[in-house]
Design a protein around this motif. Sequence first.
Motif, PDB file in Angstrom:
ATOM      1  N   ALA A 215      56.813  48.961 -69.979  1.00 36.65           N
ATOM      2  CA  ALA A 215      57.628  50.387 -69.983  1.00 36.65           C
ATOM      3  C   ALA A 215      58.806  50.712 -69.496  1.00 36.65           C
ATOM      4  N   ASP A 216      59.175  49.493 -68.476  1.00 33.33           N
ATOM      5  CA  ASP A 216      60.406  49.079 -67.486  1.00 33.33           C
ATOM      6  C   ASP A 216      61.235  48.660 -68.250  1.00 33.33           C
ATOM      7  N   LEU A 217      61.066  47.373 -69.326  1.00 36.36           N
ATOM      8  CA  LEU A 217      61.653  46.611 -70.278  1.00 36.36           C
ATOM      9  C   LEU A 217      62.657  47.909 -71.301  1.00 36.36           C
ATOM     10  N   ALA A 218      61.201  48.284 -71.515  1.00 37.36           N
ATOM     11  CA  ALA A 218      62.073  49.723 -72.540  1.00 37.36           C
ATOM     12  C   ALA A 218      62.935  50.793 -71.728  1.00 37.36           C
TER      13      ALA A 218
ATOM     14  N   LEU B 125      50.855  56.282 -70.867  1.00 38.76           N
ATOM     15  CA  LEU B 125      51.347  56.632 -69.867  1.00 38.76           C
ATOM     16  C   LEU B 125      51.455  58.067 -69.347  1.00 38.76           C
ATOM     17  N   LYS B 126      50.186  58.921 -69.340  1.00 35.90           N
ATOM     18  CA  LYS B 126      49.324  60.101 -69.400  1.00 35.90           C
ATOM     19  C   LYS B 126      47.801  59.819 -68.753  1.00 35.90           C
ATOM     20  N   GLN B 127      47.313  58.738 -69.387  1.00 32.44           N
ATOM     21  CA  GLN B 127      46.072  58.012 -69.497  1.00 32.44           C
ATOM     22  C   GLN B 127      46.208  57.823 -67.704  1.00 32.44           C
ATOM     23  N   ILE B 128      47.224  56.694 -67.049  1.00 31.51           N
ATOM     24  CA  ILE B 128      47.544  56.008 -66.283  1.00 31.51           C
ATOM     25  C   ILE B 128      48.349  57.318 -65.117  1.00 31.51           C
ATOM     26  N   GLY B 129      48.536  58.147 -64.949  1.00 30.60           N
ATOM     27  CA  GLY B 129      49.386  58.397 -64.151  1.00 30.60           C
ATOM     28  C   GLY B 129      50.957  58.689 -64.238  1.00 30.60           C
ATOM     29  N   ARG B 130      51.567  58.057 -64.727  1.00 32.66           N
ATOM     30  CA  ARG B 130      52.994  58.036 -65.080  1.00 32.66           C
ATOM     31  C   ARG B 130      53.887  58.569 -66.152  1.00 32.66           C
ATOM     32  N   PRO B 131      53.645  60.203 -65.264  1.00 36.81           N
ATOM     33  CA  PRO B 131      54.660  60.611 -67.229  1.00 36.81           C
ATOM     34  C   PRO B 131      55.994  60.681 -66.379  1.00 36.81           C
ATOM     35  N   ASP B 132      56.481  60.448 -64.966  1.00 38.56           N
ATOM     36  CA  ASP B 132      57.327  59.606 -65.028  1.00 38.56           C
ATOM     37  C   ASP B 132      58.579  59.391 -65.522  1.00 38.56           C
TER      38      ASP B 132
ATOM     39  N   ILE C  70      57.334  58.417 -68.654  1.00 44.87           N
ATOM     40  CA  ILE C  70      58.102  59.087 -69.873  1.00 44.87           C
ATOM     41  C   ILE C  70      59.079  60.049 -70.036  1.00 44.87           C
ATOM     42  N   THR C  71      59.374  60.501 -68.730  1.00 43.50           N
ATOM     43  CA  THR C  71      60.598  61.214 -69.023  1.00 43.50           C
ATOM     44  C   THR C  71      61.893  60.624 -68.948  1.00 43.50           C
ATOM     45  N   LYS C  72      61.824  59.519 -68.331  1.00 47.94           N
ATOM     46  CA  LYS C  72      62.925  58.180 -68.811  1.00 47.94           C
ATOM     47  C   LYS C  72      62.647  57.511 -69.843  1.00 47.94           C
ATOM     48  N   ILE C  73      62.128  57.607 -70.537  1.00 51.57           N
ATOM     49  CA  ILE C  73      61.752  57.033 -72.300  1.00 51.57           C
ATOM     50  C   ILE C  73      62.455  58.028 -73.107  1.00 51.57           C
ATOM     51  N   TYR C  74      61.475  59.035 -72.501  1.00 52.86           N
ATOM     52  CA  TYR C  74      62.350  60.525 -73.629  1.00 52.86           C
ATOM     53  C   TYR C  74      62.770  60.955 -72.859  1.00 52.86           C
ATOM     54  N   PRO C  75      63.848  61.521 -71.834  1.00 54.72           N
ATOM     55  CA  PRO C  75      64.544  62.766 -71.309  1.00 54.72           C
ATOM     56  C   PRO C  75      64.325  63.576 -71.957  1.00 54.72           C
ATOM     57  N   ARG C  76      64.138  64.150 -73.118  1.00 54.22           N
ATOM     58  CA  ARG C  76      63.827  65.186 -73.827  1.00 54.22           C
ATOM     59  C   ARG C  76      62.823  66.120 -73.998  1.00 54.22           C
TER      60      ARG C  76
END
Length: 596
Positions: free
Chosen positions: A507-510, A581-588, A590-596
């Motif tokens: 995710a960091d790479l993306a 990312l929702k399953q592992i509790g990291r919605p933050d 999601i917004t970094k990859i898909y801001p909208r």
Amino acid sequence: MKASLPNPKNSAFLPTSQKEVAALGWDSIDIILFSGDAYVDHPAFGTAMIARVLQAEGFKVAVVPQPNWRDDLRDFKKLGKPNLFFAVTAGVMDSMVNHYTAGKRLRSNDAYTPEGKAGYRPDRATTVYSKILKQLYPDVPLVIGGIEASQRRLTHYDYWDDALHPSILIDTQADFLTYGMAERAIVDLAKGLQAQQSKEQLQSIPQIAFVTDQTNTPVDIELASHEACLASKKTQAQNFKLFEEESNRYASNNRLGQVVGKQKVIINPPYPIISTEQLDALYDLPYTRKPHPRYKGKTIPAYEMIKYSITLHRGCFGGCSFCTISAHQGKFIASRSEASILREVELISQDDQFKGYISDLGGPSANMYRLQGKDLTLCQKCKKPACLHPGICKNLDTNHTPLIALYRKVRALPGIKKATIGSGIRYDLATPEYLKEVIQHHVSGRLKVAPEHTNSEVLNLMRKPSFDQFIAFEQTFRKYNQEAGLNQQLIPYFISSHPGCTALHMADLAITTKKMRFQLEQVQDFTPTPMTLSTEMYYTGYHPYTLQKITTAKTLNQKNEQRNFFFWYKAETKQAIVRYLKQIGRPDLITKIYPR
């Protein structure tokens, strides 16, 4: 210069059939070489180089390319018995890597076969060919070599069986294994067998391995037995550390031994690093530089890719964890002379089909030509696996001036329109002057480099430099393009599912590569190949040097979770990434990859 050039038009291919043997007037053959590749008489193909080296020493050599192992075995019988020995190689690539993807799916093509067709060599080609020859001709000596044999010379993890295998010498029953770049070993074996030397004399030749029934045979380094490695993954990891350290010595005098059941595998130390004069001689041999006429004009994809490429040097001191080069070619660089390289460029320019474009001036890493330690006495004491990790060795001379001068001489030769650099460049090693030269004169529109990952923990396990260095290089690339009025692309390579890499690292790479406006193309899942550091971490779960525990994605689901992050920009993967990312509790994230 032209007077010293070998003329490929006057060179004869080595025979591949009885008809061709008869045309040469031979009544017997000294050495018959079986290969999993099509026969291409070009120095980039190991079979051709080994065959030409033996020919230059006066031996009568025949080549049997891609023999049919499924029928009545006529290809294995057609040339009869050789006077000295059979030689077997799977080809330029490991046959299992050639056949299967990282997901263990069968590939649909084979670049080393006419028309790229799959199915012309077996899985584990070295073993299959060897067993057939031993069955048909049990009394004829058998020598195995090439990357497949070299990387399996000791107990090793096999990804495709998901099991630990003993030395390939055990399964093949070969009399000798030549490891690494084995021109000198194969010639000395041939001369020894011709002179009817004793078994003890033959077994003293450098850079070979063999099996003995005498398990108490003394060696300098006694590795844990195959059975001990089967019983303990930590023991296998410790064995690998000893093996890799010996592989990376400037000059090893240590003989390695490993017991397998009631036998013992012995590995003799290698020859000294090949000299410039010796390396030049290999490339000055009279190659036709063409596929054998038996293919009647069929295209061999690998040949089309490299026919106008030139190898400048051997060896790589990068030490990347997932790479097989150090165990096969060694850490220290052996370079050709400028005169030899320019002779080869001129020879290529005389080809009727040459349009003026050299596809590569390189080696395992393009910009290591003529680099070595400032004080070689320090190099001779060193057994570290890399000169560039965790940072550039203070004793390493990084002067790229001879390489820049060579590039300029190549492109000044008549008939040369452009010479591009197709081999990987170590941007952490390159000087600003070198980068400017390459970017402005030696890129064909796209430059491929291999940062491999963005996360520092993963990069450290890979023995790769900080991603900050790639960011700086990307800025340099844009700067030199702008100065020259060019609009070239930078194409980075990345790996997922490497030992120690998690989906969060991906995710960091993306996020990082998206900020840099990359939509990744050149990506792959990590594929464990025999006897690399990364493979040992994958199999054992330990880092061989620290015995720190390492976790790795192994299931298809785990690998797909990581791979999806390469393609965050595709609609079909977005849903999977968001769900994970929702399953592992990291919605933050999601917004970094898909801001909208």
